[in-house]
Write a protein that holds these residues in place. Structure first.
Motif, PDB file in Angstrom:
ATOM      1  N   ILE A 118       0.836  -1.204   0.000  1.00  0.00           N
ATOM      2  CA  ILE A 118       0.000   0.000   0.000  1.00  0.00           C
ATOM      3  C   ILE A 118       0.871   1.254   0.000  1.00  0.00           C
ATOM      4  N   GLU A 119       1.919   1.256   0.813  1.00  0.00           N
ATOM      5  CA  GLU A 119       2.817   2.414   0.907  1.00  0.00           C
ATOM      6  C   GLU A 119       3.576   2.627  -0.405  1.00  0.00           C
ATOM      7  N   LEU A 120       4.047   1.555  -1.017  1.00  0.00           N
ATOM      8  CA  LEU A 120       4.754   1.684  -2.298  1.00  0.00           C
ATOM      9  C   LEU A 120       3.823   2.265  -3.361  1.00  0.00           C
ATOM     10  N   THR A 121       2.602   1.794  -3.401  1.00  0.00           N
ATOM     11  CA  THR A 121       1.625   2.294  -4.371  1.00  0.00           C
ATOM     12  C   THR A 121       1.389   3.787  -4.172  1.00  0.00           C
ATOM     13  N   ARG A 122       1.247   4.199  -2.920  1.00  0.00           N
ATOM     14  CA  ARG A 122       1.050   5.614  -2.608  1.00  0.00           C
ATOM     15  C   ARG A 122       2.247   6.443  -3.069  1.00  0.00           C
ATOM     16  N   LYS A 123       3.434   5.940  -2.810  1.00  0.00           N
ATOM     17  CA  LYS A 123       4.666   6.636  -3.164  1.00  0.00           C
ATOM     18  C   LYS A 123       4.796   6.790  -4.684  1.00  0.00           C
ATOM     19  N   ILE A 124       4.526   5.723  -5.419  1.00  0.00           N
ATOM     20  CA  ILE A 124       4.604   5.765  -6.886  1.00  0.00           C
ATOM     21  C   ILE A 124       3.542   6.712  -7.443  1.00  0.00           C
TER      22      ILE A 124
END
Length: 155
Positions: A118-124
């Protein structure tokens, strides 16, 4: 007073940008939703690895949602792999992508996204705004099914 410059200090690498395809635009798969995306991604997966190691791929699309290509970003171990945002954006820019679909598999067969997913998706997604590249989805694949962040309202 003559200014002499050591020529060896002026040597720099040449940077070239290119994108080559052997697929006519009319023959590229058109995506209308997560089901289409999961089918194209699953077709590109090495099925002998889907239940063994975690892999991360990125699918690039043009403005018409036609697939430009799939970039295999990383292969990790049984419980994780590294997805470097810089490499995702380098590949997206090189392909001239308007949209990206993130994808990784869960060898365990569990479709629930982790907090790191979830955090990686938000960051991207945050990084893509300035580049005007739309994050269309993040798909988690297993050998039997898929999970779509877009379908679940997480994109």
């Amino acid at each position: 007073m003559e200014n002499k410059i050591d020529q060896s200090t002026l040597q720099v690498a040449e940077i070239q940008l290119s994108y080559k395809t052997n697929v006519k635009p009319s023959l590229r798969p058109k995506l209308t939703g997560s089901k289409d995306s999961s089918v194209v991604l699953m077709h590109s997966w090495d099925l002998s690895k889907i239940e063994l190691v975690e892999q991360f791929k990125v699918m690039f699309t043009n403005r018409a949602n036609r697939v430009l290509g799939i970039f295999e970003l990383s292969t990790g171990g049984m419980s994780g792999t590294v997805a470097d945002p810089k490499l995702i954006f380098v590949a997206a820019l090189k392909a001239g992508a308007s949209g990206i679909i993130l994808c990784h598999n869960h060898p365990s067969g569990n479709l629930t996204p982790s907090q790191a997913d979830i955090e990686l998706t938000r960051k991207i997604k945050e990084g893509s705004k300035i580049l005007e590249i739309q994050v269309l989805d993040h798909i988690i694949l297993t050998s039997e099914n898929y999970y779509s962040f877009a379908d679940e309202g997480l994109i």
